[in-house]
Design a protein around this motif. Structure first.
Motif, PDB file in Angstrom:
ATOM      1  N   LEU A  30    -107.284  -9.779  53.656  1.00 17.01           N
ATOM      2  CA  LEU A  30    -107.315 -10.880  52.687  1.00 17.01           C
ATOM      3  C   LEU A  30    -107.118 -10.332  51.275  1.00 17.01           C
ATOM      4  CD1 LEU A  30    -107.695 -13.830  51.924  1.00 17.01           C
ATOM      5  CD2 LEU A  30    -110.174 -13.417  51.929  1.00 17.01           C
ATOM      6  N   ARG A  31    -107.755  -9.222  50.971  1.00 18.70           N
ATOM      7  CA  ARG A  31    -107.624  -8.621  49.637  1.00 18.70           C
ATOM      8  C   ARG A  31    -106.168  -8.277  49.350  1.00 18.70           C
ATOM      9  NH1 ARG A  31    -108.937  -9.505  45.330  1.00 18.70           N
ATOM     10  NH2 ARG A  31    -110.926  -9.949  46.236  1.00 18.70           N
ATOM     11  N   GLN A  32    -105.463  -7.706  50.305  1.00 17.37           N
ATOM     12  CA  GLN A  32    -104.054  -7.364  50.115  1.00 17.37           C
ATOM     13  C   GLN A  32    -103.195  -8.613  49.938  1.00 17.37           C
ATOM     14  OE1 GLN A  32    -103.945  -4.986  53.718  1.00 17.37           O
ATOM     15  NE2 GLN A  32    -103.380  -3.184  52.510  1.00 17.37           N
ATOM     16  N   PRO A  58    -103.985 -16.690  59.452  1.00 17.23           N
ATOM     17  CA  PRO A  58    -104.348 -15.328  59.834  1.00 17.23           C
ATOM     18  C   PRO A  58    -104.399 -15.145  61.343  1.00 17.23           C
ATOM     19  CG  PRO A  58    -106.292 -16.521  59.148  1.00 17.23           C
ATOM     20  CD  PRO A  58    -105.112 -17.423  58.890  1.00 17.23           C
ATOM     21  N   VAL A  59    -104.310 -13.900  61.752  1.00 14.80           N
ATOM     22  CA  VAL A  59    -104.480 -13.504  63.149  1.00 14.80           C
ATOM     23  C   VAL A  59    -105.875 -12.909  63.240  1.00 14.80           C
ATOM     24  CG1 VAL A  59    -103.645 -11.950  64.946  1.00 14.80           C
ATOM     25  CG2 VAL A  59    -102.023 -13.017  63.379  1.00 14.80           C
ATOM     26  N   ARG A  64    -112.351  -9.742  62.590  1.00  9.35           N
ATOM     27  CA  ARG A  64    -111.560  -9.564  61.371  1.00  9.35           C
ATOM     28  C   ARG A  64    -110.339 -10.483  61.368  1.00  9.35           C
ATOM     29  NH1 ARG A  64    -110.655  -4.602  57.948  1.00  9.35           N
ATOM     30  NH2 ARG A  64    -108.686  -5.062  56.945  1.00  9.35           N
ATOM     31  N   SER A  65    -110.018 -11.037  60.206  1.00 11.16           N
ATOM     32  CA  SER A  65    -108.823 -11.854  60.025  1.00 11.16           C
ATOM     33  C   SER A  65    -107.799 -11.044  59.240  1.00 11.16           C
ATOM     34  CB  SER A  65    -109.148 -13.132  59.256  1.00 11.16           C
ATOM     35  OG  SER A  65    -110.011 -13.942  59.991  1.00 11.16           O
ATOM     36  N   GLY A  70     -94.788  -9.514  57.238  1.00 12.21           N
ATOM     37  CA  GLY A  70     -93.490 -10.185  57.207  1.00 12.21           C
ATOM     38  C   GLY A  70     -93.609 -11.691  57.014  1.00 12.21           C
ATOM     39  N   GLU A  71     -94.641 -12.295  57.585  1.00 12.43           N
ATOM     40  CA  GLU A  71     -94.853 -13.734  57.416  1.00 12.43           C
ATOM     41  C   GLU A  71     -95.237 -14.077  55.988  1.00 12.43           C
ATOM     42  OE1 GLU A  71     -96.359 -14.577  62.002  1.00 12.43           O
ATOM     43  OE2 GLU A  71     -97.723 -14.989  60.343  1.00 12.43           O
ATOM     44  N   VAL A  72     -96.086 -13.254  55.382  1.00 15.01           N
ATOM     45  CA  VAL A  72     -96.493 -13.485  53.994  1.00 15.01           C
ATOM     46  C   VAL A  72     -95.291 -13.310  53.070  1.00 15.01           C
ATOM     47  CG1 VAL A  72     -97.961 -12.651  52.104  1.00 15.01           C
ATOM     48  CG2 VAL A  72     -98.890 -12.831  54.428  1.00 15.01           C
ATOM     49  N   GLU A  73     -94.512 -12.257  53.278  1.00 17.19           N
ATOM     50  CA  GLU A  73     -93.331 -12.033  52.446  1.00 17.19           C
ATOM     51  C   GLU A  73     -92.305 -13.150  52.629  1.00 17.19           C
ATOM     52  OE1 GLU A  73     -92.021  -8.133  53.516  1.00 17.19           O
ATOM     53  OE2 GLU A  73     -93.541  -7.164  52.272  1.00 17.19           O
TER      54      GLU A  73
END
Length: 85
Positions: A30-32, A58-59, A64-65, A70-73
């Motif tokens: 999440l931070r990234q 998220p996965v 952890r999430s 690639g999806e974010v970009e």
């Protein structure tokens, strides 16, 4: 003895760009995600629920999430292209 018949199936959406084929999949915390997008945590979760242009969900890996890089970009590119046209 005859040779067995081999049937090759194509998956829908199997065509990938050259960049995505050579670039390994990475997970983002999440931070990234917040650092890359410059938006707040609450806005990320609001955008996930957006019906018009949903942010990638998220996965979950254990407790952890993580997000797929690639999806974010891809989402970021989509937003920029939509705003510039």
């Amino acid at each position: 003895m005859s040779e067995p018949n081999i049937i090759r199936l194509k998956r829908q959406g199997a065509t990938l760009s050259a960049e995505r084929q050579t670039k390994p999949t990475r997970f983002l915390s999440l931070r990234q995600v917040l650092d890359r997008t410059s938006i707040s945590r609450s806005l990320v979760y609001q955008l996930i629920k957006d019906e018009d242009r949903p942010f990638p969900a998220p996965v979950h890996i254990g407790r952890r999430s993580v997000w797929i890089e690639g999806e974010v970009e891809g989402y970021m590119r989509q937003i920029v292209e939509a705003e510039r046209t």
